[in-house]
Design a protein around this motif. Structure first.
Motif, PDB file in Angstrom:
ATOM      1  N   THR A 126     128.182  43.251 -65.123  1.00 15.57           N
ATOM      2  CA  THR A 126     128.525  43.458 -66.535  1.00 15.57           C
ATOM      3  C   THR A 126     129.822  44.252 -66.674  1.00 15.57           C
ATOM      4  O   THR A 126     130.598  44.019 -67.591  1.00 15.57           O
ATOM      5  CB  THR A 126     127.375  44.140 -67.317  1.00 15.57           C
ATOM      6  N   GLN A 138     130.184  37.441 -74.895  1.00 14.02           N
ATOM      7  CA  GLN A 138     128.788  37.508 -74.468  1.00 14.02           C
ATOM      8  C   GLN A 138     128.231  36.112 -74.190  1.00 14.02           C
ATOM      9  O   GLN A 138     127.430  35.936 -73.281  1.00 14.02           O
ATOM     10  CB  GLN A 138     127.937  38.211 -75.522  1.00 14.02           C
ATOM     11  N   GLN A 162     129.322  35.268 -70.806  1.00 15.68           N
ATOM     12  CA  GLN A 162     128.561  36.061 -69.841  1.00 15.68           C
ATOM     13  C   GLN A 162     127.185  35.446 -69.602  1.00 15.68           C
ATOM     14  O   GLN A 162     126.747  35.309 -68.454  1.00 15.68           O
ATOM     15  CB  GLN A 162     128.408  37.503 -70.339  1.00 15.68           C
ATOM     16  N   ARG A 192     121.233  37.666 -75.177  1.00 17.37           N
ATOM     17  CA  ARG A 192     122.421  38.533 -75.243  1.00 17.37           C
ATOM     18  C   ARG A 192     122.067  40.015 -75.229  1.00 17.37           C
ATOM     19  O   ARG A 192     122.800  40.819 -74.681  1.00 17.37           O
ATOM     20  CB  ARG A 192     123.242  38.211 -76.485  1.00 17.37           C
ATOM     21  N   LEU A 234     122.037  41.689 -71.899  1.00 13.92           N
ATOM     22  CA  LEU A 234     123.311  42.096 -71.306  1.00 13.92           C
ATOM     23  C   LEU A 234     123.564  43.587 -71.493  1.00 13.92           C
ATOM     24  O   LEU A 234     124.021  44.268 -70.578  1.00 13.92           O
ATOM     25  CB  LEU A 234     124.464  41.290 -71.901  1.00 13.92           C
ATOM     26  N   LYS A 235     123.248  44.091 -72.678  1.00  9.85           N
ATOM     27  CA  LYS A 235     123.438  45.526 -72.947  1.00  9.85           C
ATOM     28  C   LYS A 235     122.517  46.360 -72.061  1.00  9.85           C
ATOM     29  O   LYS A 235     122.942  47.357 -71.483  1.00  9.85           O
ATOM     30  CB  LYS A 235     123.187  45.826 -74.419  1.00  9.85           C
TER      31      LYS A 235
END
Length: 134
Positions: free
Chosen positions: A25, A35, A38, A49, A52-53
């Protein structure tokens, strides 16, 4: 003793998964990609999504499964190859991924990886390996 070894292996795998998630990341941030891109590179749905955080914060690791681990391995290998090819040029180091390339029929490496999926990621990685004479 065997139960302890299994517990250690699971912990190590989880810890490694979190380290890989943070690394990939962080790489995506350097590349400046969306995103959606990604998610495509990791092979996860766009509805993931939020994951991802959590990955960036070290709360969860990369998705389980061989496909995800191999994708991340290739992505980090791409970054390593670019670091070796362009050690003193951050614009190329991080920007190469979004630059048009004749070897990819005028597409960017990012387009190749997203459009061709897993095989595209492997193709870009192999191209860089050949470029650096490996």
């Amino acid at each position: 003793m065997l139960a302890t070894n299994r517990a250690q292996a699971k912990t190590t795998n989880k810890d490694e998964s979190i380290v890989l998630a943070k690394a990939v990341t962080r790489l995506f941030k350097h590349w400046g990609i969306s995103q959606d891109s990604q998610c495509s590179l990791l092979g996860i749905s766009l509805s993931s999504r939020k994951k991802l955080k959590s990955m960036a914060e070290g709360l969860v690791g990369i998705p389980t499964g061989r496909d995800s681990h191999e994708r991340v391995g290739y992505l980090l290998a791409i970054h390593k190859a670019l670091r070796l090819l362009y050690p003193k040029n951050p614009e190329l180091l991080y920007g190469w991924i979004t630059m048009r390339n004749k070897k990819f029929e005028g597409r960017t490496p990012l387009e190749v990886m997203i459009e061709d999926g897993y095989l595209g990621i492997a193709k870009v990685s192999r191209y860089l390996d050949m470029s650096r004479g490996r």
